[in-house]
Write an enzyme that holds these catalytic residues in place. Structure first.
Site, PDB file in Angstrom:
ATOM      1  N   HIS A   1       0.707  -1.342  -0.183  1.00 59.58           N
ATOM      2  CA  HIS A   1       0.062  -0.130   0.063  1.00 59.58           C
ATOM      3  C   HIS A   1       0.988   1.402  -0.045  1.00 59.58           C
ATOM      4  O   HIS A   1       0.592   2.167  -0.753  1.00 59.58           O
ATOM      5  CB  HIS A   1      -1.095   0.043   0.970  1.00 59.58           C
ATOM      6  CG  HIS A   1      -1.818   1.092   1.472  1.00 59.58           C
ATOM      7  ND1 HIS A   1      -3.062   1.523   0.953  1.00 59.58           N
ATOM      8  CD2 HIS A   1      -1.216   2.312   2.259  1.00 59.58           C
ATOM      9  CE1 HIS A   1      -3.093   2.765   1.397  1.00 59.58           C
ATOM     10  NE2 HIS A   1      -2.237   3.302   2.013  1.00 59.58           N
ATOM     11  N   GLU A   2       1.757   1.298   0.987  1.00 56.36           N
ATOM     12  CA  GLU A   2       2.714   2.556   1.037  1.00 56.36           C
ATOM     13  C   GLU A   2       3.604   2.627  -0.224  1.00 56.36           C
ATOM     14  O   GLU A   2       3.945   3.649  -0.741  1.00 56.36           O
ATOM     15  CB  GLU A   2       3.756   2.205   2.334  1.00 56.36           C
ATOM     16  CG  GLU A   2       3.036   2.347   3.687  1.00 56.36           C
ATOM     17  CD  GLU A   2       1.998   3.546   3.695  1.00 56.36           C
ATOM     18  OE1 GLU A   2       2.297   4.641   3.205  1.00 56.36           O
ATOM     19  OE2 GLU A   2       0.850   3.490   4.363  1.00 56.36           O
TER      20      GLU A   2
ATOM     21  N   GLU B   1      -5.770   7.190  -0.877  1.00 55.25           N
ATOM     22  CA  GLU B   1      -5.644   5.930  -0.293  1.00 55.25           C
ATOM     23  C   GLU B   1      -6.464   4.864  -1.036  1.00 55.25           C
ATOM     24  O   GLU B   1      -5.850   3.739  -1.073  1.00 55.25           O
ATOM     25  CB  GLU B   1      -6.526   6.188   0.804  1.00 55.25           C
ATOM     26  CG  GLU B   1      -5.694   7.033   1.956  1.00 55.25           C
ATOM     27  CD  GLU B   1      -4.433   6.621   2.367  1.00 55.25           C
ATOM     28  OE1 GLU B   1      -4.180   5.441   2.407  1.00 55.25           O
ATOM     29  OE2 GLU B   1      -3.509   7.281   2.616  1.00 55.25           O
TER      30      GLU B   1
ATOM     31  N   HIS C   1       1.505   4.548  -2.860  1.00 54.22           N
ATOM     32  CA  HIS C   1       1.636   5.979  -2.511  1.00 54.22           C
ATOM     33  C   HIS C   1       3.091   6.466  -3.169  1.00 54.22           C
ATOM     34  O   HIS C   1       2.789   7.440  -3.950  1.00 54.22           O
ATOM     35  CB  HIS C   1       1.842   6.290  -1.020  1.00 54.22           C
ATOM     36  CG  HIS C   1       0.486   6.129  -0.303  1.00 54.22           C
ATOM     37  ND1 HIS C   1      -0.542   6.983  -0.779  1.00 54.22           N
ATOM     38  CD2 HIS C   1       0.163   5.617   0.610  1.00 54.22           C
ATOM     39  CE1 HIS C   1      -1.863   6.907   0.024  1.00 54.22           C
ATOM     40  NE2 HIS C   1      -1.469   5.752   0.868  1.00 54.22           N
TER      41      HIS C   1
END
Length: 167
Positions: free
Chosen positions: A31-32, A109, A35
């Protein structure tokens, strides 16, 4: 992720390592990484600088206006009253900009969640999000208007629904 250029680092806090399984940690890292790959941090930094520039520009236009202290009841110009008046006048602008930033952040997100589901395992990310939500005692059913104005991250239920579309 933290740092810029060649000084980028990934930081895992001990609570994350303690509370999640290895697979869930990898899902959070995916997930990070989403980003990072989607340039959310860079875009957010640029938008934050632009917002600060806009605020200071508006401040420079209004701070020496003699009408502001007069509107506050002063007989003569006073910097401190101009500052208070600017704060009052800027509040609606700040509210709108804050709303735009929270909408943008929630969109990021969802995009990072999609990246994690596509490149690792969405089910592990869902499991990690459930654990983190439980540990943080997050509200599972916040009012939609409150979410609109104040939540930088989507509520858990919304994230799970969106993630299931990509699993």
């Amino acid at each position: 992720f933290t740092g810029r250029g060649a000084k980028k680092r990934i930081v895992l806090y001990d609570t994350l390592i303690k509370d999640l399984t290895k697979e869930e940690i990898v899902a959070v890292l995916a997930h990070e990484t989403g980003h990072f790959k989607k340039k959310h941090t860079l875009t957010g930094t640029i938008l934050g600088i632009a917002q600060t520039g806009l605020t200071l520009f508006l401040f420079s236009l209004l701070i020496e206006n003699p009408l502001l202290p007069e509107a506050m009841g002063a007989g003569k110009p006073a910097f401190h009253l101009s500052l208070i008046a600017f704060g009052i006048l800027y509040s609606p602008v700040s509210l709108v900009l804050g709303l735009l930033f929270t909408v943008f952040s929630r969109s990021n997100e969802y995009e990072a969640d999609k990246y994690a589901a596509s490149n690792y395992d969405g089910n592990q990310l869902i499991s990690a999000l459930k654990t983190l939500t439980s540990k943080n005692l997050s509200n599972l059913t916040p009012h939609p208007l409150y979410v609109l104005f104040y939540y930088s991250h989507p509520p858990l239920i919304s994230r799970i629904k969106a993630l299931k579309k990509h699993i």
